[in-house]
Design a protein around this motif. Structure first.
Motif, PDB file in Angstrom:
ATOM      1  N   VAL A 167       0.833  -1.201   0.000  1.00 62.11           N
ATOM      2  CA  VAL A 167       0.000   0.000   0.000  1.00 62.11           C
ATOM      3  C   VAL A 167       0.872   1.257   0.000  1.00 62.11           C
ATOM      4  N   TYR A 202       3.883   4.989  -2.830  1.00 57.55           N
ATOM      5  CA  TYR A 202       2.510   4.498  -2.781  1.00 57.55           C
ATOM      6  C   TYR A 202       2.208   3.558  -3.935  1.00 57.55           C
ATOM      7  N   VAL A 243      -3.760   3.626  -4.577  1.00 53.99           N
ATOM      8  CA  VAL A 243      -4.088   4.490  -3.438  1.00 53.99           C
ATOM      9  C   VAL A 243      -3.447   5.870  -3.541  1.00 53.99           C
ATOM     10  N   PHE A 302      -4.426   8.173  -0.184  1.00 53.53           N
ATOM     11  CA  PHE A 302      -3.840   7.764   1.093  1.00 53.53           C
ATOM     12  C   PHE A 302      -2.564   8.558   1.344  1.00 53.53           C
ATOM     13  N   MET A 314      -6.460   7.562   5.218  1.00 53.84           N
ATOM     14  CA  MET A 314      -7.137   7.048   4.032  1.00 53.84           C
ATOM     15  C   MET A 314      -8.355   7.902   3.756  1.00 53.84           C
ATOM     16  N   ASP A 326     -11.193  -0.956  -1.329  1.00 55.36           N
ATOM     17  CA  ASP A 326     -10.179  -0.786  -0.289  1.00 55.36           C
ATOM     18  C   ASP A 326     -10.417  -1.727   0.892  1.00 55.36           C
TER      19      ASP A 326
END
Length: 124
Positions: free
Chosen positions: A47, A59, A63, A67, A82, A89
């Motif tokens: 992630v 990242y 995301v 995020f 998030m 997700d």
């Protein structure tokens, strides 16, 4: 030995935000850290990762822009903010740490210490 404990998961609706925290205990915390996730029936996936200083982050494409990973070394804590959550997700989110510092990796095999995971469920 490093122990890693996650917290902050829960059930939210699509579009909502959630903040995960990870606390690492042990003699040293001066290493990069990362978050992974695993959805039912799927392999664990990378992630986000953050360098020891916090100056470098990395990242997954899925995301990026939603995020944000951050850390507070005075509290041995790494967080994952998030935003704009989507049903895809939904997963168990894991915090991970390597045994030694180095460049940021997305490969789970580079991480030696894992938390127990925290469930994030996003309803549509």
């Amino acid at each position: 030995q490093v122990q890693v404990v996650e917290s902050g998961g829960g059930l939210v609706q699509a579009g909502d935000s959630l903040r995960l925290s990870c606390t690492a205990s042990g003699r040293t915390f001066n290493r990069y850290m990362a978050w992974f996730r695993q959805a039912p029936g799927k392999e664990r996936e990378f992630v986000a990762a953050i360098s020891w200083s916090g100056s470098s982050t990395f990242y997954a494409d899925s995301v990026a822009g939603r995020f944000t990973i951050s850390r507070d070394n005075t509290k041995n804590t790494v967080c994952l903010q998030m935003n704009s959550l989507k049903p895809e997700d939904t997963a168990v989110y894991y915090c991970a740490a390597p045994s030694i510092d180095g460049p940021l990796y997305r490969d789970s095999k580079k991480y030696d210490y894992w938390g127990q995971g925290t469930q994030v469920t996003v309803s549509s």
